[in-house]
Design an enzyme around this catalytic site. Structure first.
Site, PDB file in Angstrom:
ATOM      1  N   GLU A   1       0.842  -1.204   0.000  1.00  0.00           N
ATOM      2  CA  GLU A   1       0.000   0.000   0.000  1.00  0.00           C
ATOM      3  C   GLU A   1       0.873   1.248   0.000  1.00  0.00           C
ATOM      4  O   GLU A   1       1.897   1.312   0.685  1.00  0.00           O
ATOM      5  CB  GLU A   1      -0.897  -0.037   1.246  1.00  0.00           C
ATOM      6  CG  GLU A   1      -2.271   0.532   1.041  1.00  0.00           C
ATOM      7  CD  GLU A   1      -3.145  -0.255   0.051  1.00  0.00           C
ATOM      8  OE1 GLU A   1      -3.121   0.080  -1.152  1.00  0.00           O
ATOM      9  OE2 GLU A   1      -3.842  -1.175   0.480  1.00  0.00           O
TER      10      GLU A   1
ATOM     11  N   THR B   1       2.796   2.113  -2.158  1.00  0.00           N
ATOM     12  CA  THR B   1       4.086   1.808  -2.774  1.00  0.00           C
ATOM     13  C   THR B   1       4.097   2.172  -4.261  1.00  0.00           C
ATOM     14  O   THR B   1       5.167   2.320  -4.839  1.00  0.00           O
ATOM     15  CB  THR B   1       4.389   0.295  -2.642  1.00  0.00           C
ATOM     16  OG1 THR B   1       3.196  -0.430  -2.962  1.00  0.00           O
ATOM     17  CG2 THR B   1       4.816  -0.063  -1.230  1.00  0.00           C
ATOM     18  N   ASP B   2       2.916   2.313  -4.865  1.00  0.00           N
ATOM     19  CA  ASP B   2       2.902   2.517  -6.333  1.00  0.00           C
ATOM     20  C   ASP B   2       3.588   3.808  -6.744  1.00  0.00           C
ATOM     21  O   ASP B   2       4.421   3.822  -7.650  1.00  0.00           O
ATOM     22  CB  ASP B   2       1.485   2.384  -6.929  1.00  0.00           C
ATOM     23  CG  ASP B   2       0.438   3.336  -6.376  1.00  0.00           C
ATOM     24  OD1 ASP B   2       0.727   4.053  -5.393  1.00  0.00           O
ATOM     25  OD2 ASP B   2      -0.681   3.368  -6.944  1.00  0.00           O
TER      26      ASP B   2
ATOM     27  N   GLY C   1     -12.723   3.130  -0.745  1.00  0.00           N
ATOM     28  CA  GLY C   1     -11.353   2.686  -1.009  1.00  0.00           C
ATOM     29  C   GLY C   1     -11.298   1.549  -2.006  1.00  0.00           C
ATOM     30  O   GLY C   1     -10.323   0.796  -2.056  1.00  0.00           O
ATOM     31  N   LEU C   2     -12.350   1.402  -2.826  1.00  0.00           N
ATOM     32  CA  LEU C   2     -12.377   0.323  -3.821  1.00  0.00           C
ATOM     33  C   LEU C   2     -12.206   0.875  -5.236  1.00  0.00           C
ATOM     34  O   LEU C   2     -12.491   0.197  -6.224  1.00  0.00           O
ATOM     35  CB  LEU C   2     -13.690  -0.464  -3.725  1.00  0.00           C
ATOM     36  CG  LEU C   2     -13.993  -1.064  -2.354  1.00  0.00           C
ATOM     37  CD1 LEU C   2     -15.310  -1.819  -2.380  1.00  0.00           C
ATOM     38  CD2 LEU C   2     -12.870  -2.009  -1.938  1.00  0.00           C
TER      39      LEU C   2
ATOM     40  N   SER D   1     -13.756   3.407  -6.937  1.00  0.00           N
ATOM     41  CA  SER D   1     -14.936   3.660  -7.764  1.00  0.00           C
ATOM     42  C   SER D   1     -14.604   4.681  -8.840  1.00  0.00           C
ATOM     43  O   SER D   1     -15.128   4.618  -9.955  1.00  0.00           O
ATOM     44  CB  SER D   1     -16.100   4.139  -6.906  1.00  0.00           C
ATOM     45  OG  SER D   1     -15.728   5.267  -6.156  1.00  0.00           O
TER      46      SER D   1
ATOM     47  N   ASP E   1      -4.695   1.658  -9.221  1.00  0.00           N
ATOM     48  CA  ASP E   1      -6.145   1.473  -9.338  1.00  0.00           C
ATOM     49  C   ASP E   1      -6.570   1.301 -10.788  1.00  0.00           C
ATOM     50  O   ASP E   1      -7.339   0.396 -11.129  1.00  0.00           O
ATOM     51  CB  ASP E   1      -6.894   2.673  -8.743  1.00  0.00           C
ATOM     52  CG  ASP E   1      -6.499   2.926  -7.296  1.00  0.00           C
ATOM     53  OD1 ASP E   1      -5.834   2.060  -6.714  1.00  0.00           O
ATOM     54  OD2 ASP E   1      -6.861   3.990  -6.775  1.00  0.00           O
TER      55      ASP E   1
ATOM     56  N   TYR F   1      -3.230  12.491   1.117  1.00  0.00           N
ATOM     57  CA  TYR F   1      -2.557  11.637   0.134  1.00  0.00           C
ATOM     58  C   TYR F   1      -1.440  12.420  -0.552  1.00  0.00           C
ATOM     59  O   TYR F   1      -0.293  11.960  -0.635  1.00  0.00           O
ATOM     60  CB  TYR F   1      -3.584  11.159  -0.909  1.00  0.00           C
ATOM     61  CG  TYR F   1      -3.046  10.147  -1.893  1.00  0.00           C
ATOM     62  CD1 TYR F   1      -3.138   8.791  -1.636  1.00  0.00           C
ATOM     63  CD2 TYR F   1      -2.428  10.549  -3.073  1.00  0.00           C
ATOM     64  CE1 TYR F   1      -2.647   7.849  -2.533  1.00  0.00           C
ATOM     65  CE2 TYR F   1      -1.936   9.622  -3.976  1.00  0.00           C
ATOM     66  CZ  TYR F   1      -2.050   8.280  -3.701  1.00  0.00           C
ATOM     67  OH  TYR F   1      -1.554   7.354  -4.589  1.00  0.00           O
TER      68      TYR F   1
HETATM   69  C1  GLA Z   1      -5.162   5.175  -3.731  1.00  0.00           C
HETATM   70  C2  GLA Z   1      -4.389   5.571  -4.990  1.00  0.00           C
HETATM   71  C3  GLA Z   1      -3.437   4.458  -5.442  1.00  0.00           C
HETATM   72  C4  GLA Z   1      -2.568   3.974  -4.293  1.00  0.00           C
HETATM   73  C5  GLA Z   1      -3.412   3.697  -3.051  1.00  0.00           C
HETATM   74  C6  GLA Z   1      -2.574   3.385  -1.849  1.00  0.00           C
HETATM   75  O1  GLA Z   1      -6.030   4.120  -4.024  1.00  0.00           O
HETATM   76  O2  GLA Z   1      -5.271   5.898  -6.027  1.00  0.00           O
HETATM   77  O3  GLA Z   1      -2.653   4.904  -6.532  1.00  0.00           O
HETATM   78  O4  GLA Z   1      -1.539   4.873  -4.019  1.00  0.00           O
HETATM   79  O5  GLA Z   1      -4.261   4.786  -2.718  1.00  0.00           O
HETATM   80  O6  GLA Z   1      -1.857   2.215  -2.044  1.00  0.00           O
END
Ligand code: GLA
Length: 394
Positions: free
Chosen positions: A41, A43-44, A131-132, A134, A179, A229
């Site tokens: 998480e 990490t992207d 957090g899915l 959408s 995502d 974020y």
């Molecule tokens: C959100 C962001 C993703 C990622 C996650 C955390 O979903 O859109 O790119 O950074 O948070 O892992």
């Protein structure tokens, strides 16, 4: 037709019906799913790895071109409409859902790909703010649908990047690529091990005998998430630039070791050290979790999920009381292999790997206790891993 496909078909038909009520003509329907992430998480955007999968909850867009430059949108579930001309494309302040569509349209304009106006009806069963992803589902559905209608032959990876940029420019969240990648590239019964630096990826089978994926939604909408974020992103890049002063080859936390943090970051700022140390540990943890998965050592993978939660809560500080409560609730339950908060944080869901036979009792128990504790009900979704973006009706 299996149950899942039947359910998808029904929503697609509903979207088509709504389209015919609102507009003329025959639409195509594109489905693009939400996502889960097993581990890895935040990490992207640090050049690390993630382990997401697309799920059986998705955005559906029934869409057809017009002869003029107008865009007419209907969000069927919300009973809201929105219109704009292609020539006046810009983010809209007061309503959020059109931005995900318009942001994707804007990427075609930027690439100078010929576009026409269009009519579209959106239906989604991806819970919003949970957090899915959408929003990624809507972006990917739009990008894919426009590419189909305009016969562009865009590669999927290109569409992933366009959808990610849509989120940056029209939603103001400087998200990583996870995502949109998961939504567009998902594969049934597989997780995607994605290297977010090279964008190389492998599909890893993820069908665990007797274990199901349970998402517990705190019903805390993560409204804080976008500003925090973007702050986390800045904290991570601050750490990288301090290290780079001494080690010029370092371009992201992917290449950083804890020793480097000890030397170059900790002495300067404890908070930045804590943030970046979590990321360095999480990138390593994911690598080891993939080895667990390969060996079939699901218990060890589960323990790492709990460790990820602890890091997200105490070091990266993107959890909240409700998420922490849910994870603590299941931590010593033998039927729960692993659990953690998932996604950007500050609300949304926990992901739990749960033994099938204990599922119903667990949901009942946690729902009751959560209600007592926080005065609101959680939602529970048992999800399965599905294919990524595709056209399902024409
Ligand atoms: C959100 C962001 C993703 C990622 C996650 C955390 O979903 O859109 O790119 O950074 O948070 O892992």
């Amino acid at each position: 037709m299996d149950e899942i496909n039947k359910a998808q078909q029904e929503i697609a038909e509903r979207a088509t019906k709504k389209f015919r009520e609102a507009f003329k003509g025959d639409p195509i329907v594109v489905r693009s799913p939400g996502r889960i992430n097993i581990i890895g998480e935040h990490t992207d955007y640090n050049g690390g790895f993630v382990l997401p999968a697309a799920i059986d909850k998705a955005a559906y867009l029934a869409i057809a071109l017009r002869d003029d430059d107008e865009i007419h949108l209907v969000a069927a579930d919300l009973d809201e409409n929105f219109s704009i001309s292609l020539n006046e494309l810009k983010p809209v302040g007061d309503v959020s859902w059109p931005n995900y569509i318009l942001g994707s349209v804007a990427q075609f304009v930027k690439k100078e790909i010929a576009l026409k106006g269009f009519n579209a009806v959106l239906i989604s069963d991806v819970p919003i703010g949970a957090g899915l992803s959408s929003s990624a589902a809507v972006e990917c559905a739009t990008t894919y649908a426009l590419s189909e209608l305009m016969h562009t032959n865009l590669e999927r990876l290109e569409m992933v990047k366009m959808s990610q940029t849509a989120e940056h420019e029209y939603a103001g969240v400087m998200c990583g690529i996870m995502d949109q990648f998961a939504s567009m590239m998902g594969k049934q019964d597989h997780v995607i091990k994605l290297d977010c630096r090279s964008l190389q990826y492998d599909y890893v089978p993820f069908k665990l005998e007797g274990i199901k994926i349970l998402l517990l939604d705190t019903n805390v909408k993560h409204s804080l998430a976008s500003s925090e974020y973007n702050t986390r992103r800045k904290e991570c890049s601050q750490a990288v630039s301090w290290i780079k002063e001494h080690e010029p080859r370092i371009n992201s936390l992917r290449d950083v070791t804890e020793e480097m943090l000890d030397k170059y970051v900790l002495p300067k700022d404890k908070l930045i050290d804590k943030r970046s140390r979590f990321i360095v540990q999480e990138i390593n943890r994911l690598q080891r979790a993939c080895e667990d998965l390969q060996r079939g050592d699901i218990k060890s993978l589960g323990r790492k999920m709990f460790a990820t939660h602890d890091g997200l809560s105490k070091m990266y500080e993107v959890s909240c009381d409700e998420l922490d409560y849910m994870v603590e609730f299941v931590r010593n339950n033998d039927a729960v292999i692993g659990a953690r908060m998932m996604g950007g944080g500050f609300g949304g869901c926990t992901i739990n790997l749960v033994k099938e036979e204990a599922m119903d009792a667990l949901i009942k128990d946690i729902s009751l206790q959560y209600l007592k504790h926080f005065g609101k009900k959680p939602d529970a979704y048992i999800v399965s891993i599905s294919d990524g973006t595709s056209r399902i009706l024409s």
